[in-house]
Design an enzyme around this catalytic site. Structure first.
Site, PDB file in Angstrom:
ATOM      1  NE  ARG A  75      71.038 -12.579 110.757  1.00 32.87           N
ATOM      2  CZ  ARG A  75      70.838 -13.881 110.612  1.00 32.87           C
ATOM      3  NH1 ARG A  75      69.953 -14.313 109.722  1.00 32.87           N
ATOM      4  NH2 ARG A  75      71.490 -14.754 111.345  1.00 32.87           N
ATOM      5  CG  ASP A 316      75.965 -19.962 107.039  1.00 35.20           C
ATOM      6  OD1 ASP A 316      75.162 -19.028 106.837  1.00 35.20           O
ATOM      7  OD2 ASP A 316      75.612 -21.060 107.523  1.00 35.20           O
TER       8      ASP A 316
END
Length: 439
Positions: A75, A316
């Protein structure tokens, strides 16, 4: 500097060895050696510590090659309110993961060397474990339009991916594969055909969606693009890796392509192996893309894992804020976290459940991803010491409030599991160690 881990069960290609693991200047020098410590271990299993170069007592513990997760969303840059390089790699270390490949849905998207360098600078500053990024396939990670600067990024990336989006144009994907082949980098594909998606799709187009009036996501939206890409991979000779496989049709197509000699590999995630639509609750922690599929899909994934069709397991790991995951299935953002739960849930359900051996799980979570993505380190003589120490007997309950990750959304909350991580080393340095009073 000489470090010794003594008394543990040490994983090797020949099975587990008991003895000392000796590390010299960050390199594994001896595996299963005699009493290289020159004396008895100095501390008990429940209070083992490393101090002043003393041996690390690993009696009753298992020493594994560090886990490798090739599908992680860190992120940063752009979305540090969800996760940062620091928090995400702390979560990795706490889960026994010593290397990750970071996905490119960032701001700026790493579609050229300048944009990529923003992420690489943050990695150099804050990463606790090895982080090797993926570069985008397309400019802006749009899945259409023009290719990113693959050639400029190639020396710095593990491969090229538009994860979160499928490449929608056949000709563009073929062009990408041809260039990736020349650059000797894999195409790492999120397979999703936008033409087969319905607006508002949030879970698998199956029984749960029909019963609860929710918009479904068809299996065909995944496997049709897998089918297309396999034909292109056969045509171009590119190394091709399929992300987060979730459908029985995808497994069958990949199995057939492997038999035909296509250079294809693939991954699935713990949640697809252990859960299906029958386990859904109307909570954001069960929403991810692709979604949890049918029980038949789950069984096909397990079969593919056991027969070698599915090469590796990746999480993931995709953190979001609590608010973004509070809007139930229909309104929450897609993505769950997994770095801190992957090994214990899989060890508990698959190894202790008799589906896989521990050696096979280590292959899928460490050896195969390291080999396929050409990542350094491990637990072999002469390599940099990347390892994880686990207490395979330790039982505990998954509690998201204790995660190092800023994300808390996991479908495994409340599960009783075995296989607690105790210490993680990268390049021979301790990067994380559990306080045994935590639980």
């Amino acid at each position: 500097m000489r470090q010794i881990l003594t008394g543990g069960q040490i994983f090797s290609k020949d099975g587990f060895l008991r003895g000392d693991l000796v590390i010299e200047d960050g390199i594994v020098s001896e595996i299963g050696a005699g009493d290289a410590s020159g004396g008895n271990p100095v501390v008990s299993k429940d209070n083992f510590i490393r101090c002043n170069g003393n041996p690390i007592d690993c009696r009753g513990l298992s020493i594994l090659p560090g886990l490798v997760d090739v599908h992680v969303h860190l992120r940063e840059p752009g979305f540090s309110f969800k996760e940062t390089i620091a928090s995400g790699t702390a979560a990795a270390a706490a889960g026994g993961v010593t290397a990750v490949c970071s996905m490119p849905n960032l701001d700026p998207a790493p579609d050229n060397p300048e944009h990529l360098e923003v992420q690489r600078a943050a990695i150099r500053k804050d990463a606790r474990v090895r982080v090797v990024p993926f570069g985008c396939i397309t400019k802006g990670q749009r899945g259409t339009g023009a290719l990113a600067d693959l050639e400029g990024m190639a020396p710095y990336v593990a491969g090229f991916s538009d994860d979160g989006r499928g490449v929608q144009e056949d000709a563009l994907m073929e062009q990408a594969m041809r260039l990736a082949k020349r650059l000797d980098r894999p195409i790492v594909a999120h397979c999703e055909d936008n033409r087969l998606l319905c607006p508002g799709g949030c879970i698998h187009a199956g029984r749960y969606a029909a019963a609860h009036g929710l918009v479904g996501i068809s299996s065909e939206s995944e496997w049709r693009q897998v089918e297309r890409d396999l034909k292109l991979a056969a045509k171009t000779g590119c190394r091709y890796h399929v992300c987060h496989v979730s459908t029985k049709e995808s497994v069958a197509l990949i199995r057939q392509a492997k038999r035909a000699g296509v250079a294809v590999s693939c991954e699935t995630a713990p949640h697809y192996l252990l859960l299906c639509e029958d386990d859904l609750a109307d909570e954001g922690r069960f929403k991810m893309n692709p979604p949890l599929r049918s029980a038949a899909d789950r069984e096909a994934l397990l079969e593919g894992l056991c027969d070698g069709t599915i090469d590796l397991i990746a999480t993931d790991h995709a953190p979001h804020t609590a608010e973004e995951k509070s809007r139930r299935l229909a309104g929450s953002l897609m993505g769950v976290v997994g770095l801190e739960t992957a090994f214990p849930v899989l060890y508990t359900k698959l190894v202790r459940g008799g589906v896989l051996s521990l050696a096979a799980l280590v292959e899928k979570m460490s050896l195969a991803p390291r080999r396929l993505f050409r990542l350094p380190g491990g637990l072999e003589k002469g390599k940099q010491a990347d390892l994880a120490v686990f207490d395979l007997d330790r039982e505990y309950i998954v509690d998201p409030e204790r995660f190092y990750s800023m994300g808390r959304a996991t479908p495994f909350a409340g599960w009783r599991v075995r296989g607690e991580s105790r210490m993680t080393m990268v390049k021979g340095e301790v990067v994380w160690q559990r306080n045994t009073q935590e639980r």
